[in-house]
Design a protein around this motif. Sequence first.
Motif, PDB file in Angstrom:
ATOM      1  N   ASP A 137      40.593  35.529  36.643  1.00  0.00           N
ATOM      2  CA  ASP A 137      39.337  36.183  37.004  1.00  0.00           C
ATOM      3  C   ASP A 137      39.076  37.441  36.181  1.00  0.00           C
ATOM      4  O   ASP A 137      37.979  38.010  36.262  1.00  0.00           O
ATOM      5  CB  ASP A 137      39.337  36.542  38.495  1.00  0.00           C
ATOM      6  N   ASP A 138      40.048  37.862  35.410  1.00  0.00           N
ATOM      7  CA  ASP A 138      39.877  39.089  34.617  1.00  0.00           C
ATOM      8  C   ASP A 138      38.839  38.937  33.502  1.00  0.00           C
ATOM      9  O   ASP A 138      38.487  39.927  32.858  1.00  0.00           O
ATOM     10  CB  ASP A 138      41.231  39.509  34.004  1.00  0.00           C
ATOM     11  N   SER A 173      40.483  46.283  35.256  1.00  0.00           N
ATOM     12  CA  SER A 173      41.308  45.122  35.570  1.00  0.00           C
ATOM     13  C   SER A 173      41.913  45.219  36.969  1.00  0.00           C
ATOM     14  O   SER A 173      42.037  46.301  37.553  1.00  0.00           O
ATOM     15  CB  SER A 173      42.427  44.989  34.537  1.00  0.00           C
ATOM     16  N   ALA A 174      42.312  44.050  37.490  1.00  0.00           N
ATOM     17  CA  ALA A 174      43.013  44.014  38.777  1.00  0.00           C
ATOM     18  C   ALA A 174      44.323  44.770  38.695  1.00  0.00           C
ATOM     19  O   ALA A 174      44.822  45.299  39.696  1.00  0.00           O
ATOM     20  CB  ALA A 174      43.255  42.568  39.193  1.00  0.00           C
ATOM     21  N   ASN A 175      44.907  44.821  37.491  1.00  0.00           N
ATOM     22  CA  ASN A 175      46.115  45.619  37.247  1.00  0.00           C
ATOM     23  C   ASN A 175      45.708  46.996  36.736  1.00  0.00           C
ATOM     24  O   ASN A 175      46.351  47.554  35.856  1.00  0.00           O
ATOM     25  CB  ASN A 175      47.008  44.931  36.209  1.00  0.00           C
TER      26      ASN A 175
END
Length: 484
Positions: A37-38, A94-96
């Motif tokens: 999803d990124d 980002s998720a990260n």
Amino acid sequence: MLSLDVRPIFYVIGALLSVLALAMAVPLVADLVAGSDDWRVFAVSSALTLFFGVLLILTNRTGRIVLSLRQTFILTTASWVVVCLFAALPFMFSANGLSFSAAYFEAMSGLTTTGASAYAVVSTLPPGLLLWRSLLVWLGGIGIVGMGIVILPFLRVGGMQLFRSESSDKSDKVVPRAADMALGFGWVYLALTFVCIIALRAAGMPMFDAINHSMTALGTGGFSTQDTSIGFYQNPNVEWVLIFFMFCGSLPFVRYISLVRGDYVGLWRDSQVRTYTAFTLIVSLLLALYLAAMDTLPFGEALRHSLFNCVSLITTTGFSSADYLQWGPGPVALFFILTLVGGCTGSTSGGIKMFRFEIMWLALRTQVNRLFSPNRMLPLTYSGKPVGSDVIMSVMSFTFVYMALILIFAVLLGMTGLDYTHAISAAATALGNVGPGLGPMIGPVGNYQPLHEAAIWVMSLGMLLGRLELFTVLVLLSPSFWRR
């Protein structure tokens, strides 16, 4: 105050941001293929970057772009600062996600080809982010080669005027011919990258990892897709391939162009290439003999690991095939010295660079000879060209400021809570654009995630100063620069 036309500066920055926005499509596609999803992160980041890039282009359109001396100094620093700002967007969104400080540090580390990471773990990152890190190093390498051959000699920074093209304009204007030269560098750079990918794949590295490591090897940036760097693969063939291409990335790219045009001995005729090659081989061999004599490793394995890690640090790449901090205090002290050396001028590597050591040696030898023969005429030449006093002064000044800044940055980093070993090595690795430092935290198998936010900004400034050859940034702090 100085009356300065900033339109050409903003126009060029806008063009660079547009290129950066287009480059974000590569990790976007990688995430789409991997089902991550990124991809949305890169879509938004690319749209924002492209918007501001096109806006700067449209609002600052001029005729033929010809920059004055002051405009070039400002552009060189401003472009790096602004491009890093937009390159940091995927790391934040980002998720990260990283904090703004850490994201800017990561982007600066990539574009300056330093390879120091603010991520505690990289092996679990989405493929798009991994590819973006490597792509930043690769793009930064192209910019650095062009800057080192075209812009810095013109700015007369750190003795770089010695490498000014004979046919370049002698006025205080940057000639449009720079674009033609940069195009030649780009084709050579691209060709070497493709050859490296093929060689790494043939050596047994997975294709995705081969693409990433080829970009960071040629860019001498050292970002890896694995937390333990090249030591993860335990593959001697991969290490030999990377030794060759890290070394290729640290050689003057203008000599590759000469090679393509049929000058097959031009590369070896370059004095700094010969000195640099001999220094690298001698140091690696001596370290291998030491490791074998101390029963740390068998000689064959010691030779491979010493050559890999010495080449990695001298070229300022920052890959590691083993945790060399376990080899004892002697090798650790040697590796600290190697972080100061750097490759050749006109390459993607950082550090002081070999030609400056050669100039200092020539100046020292001349001075010693004058002590016992004061009336003797001793012309100082480098690669058959006379070396003027302005070049010697420039090289000496650069080296003095470089060493002084390491000490200043070490004190600043120490004030953020780092001990002496971490502080002095972090300062040296930032200014040299090397990547790994010394000590368990930031060593070859460590990272910069635990650093205080203030230390992150200090190192970001150090990476920028080191990549722009110090004076390009420091001149902007002079009040006389801004006076009419």
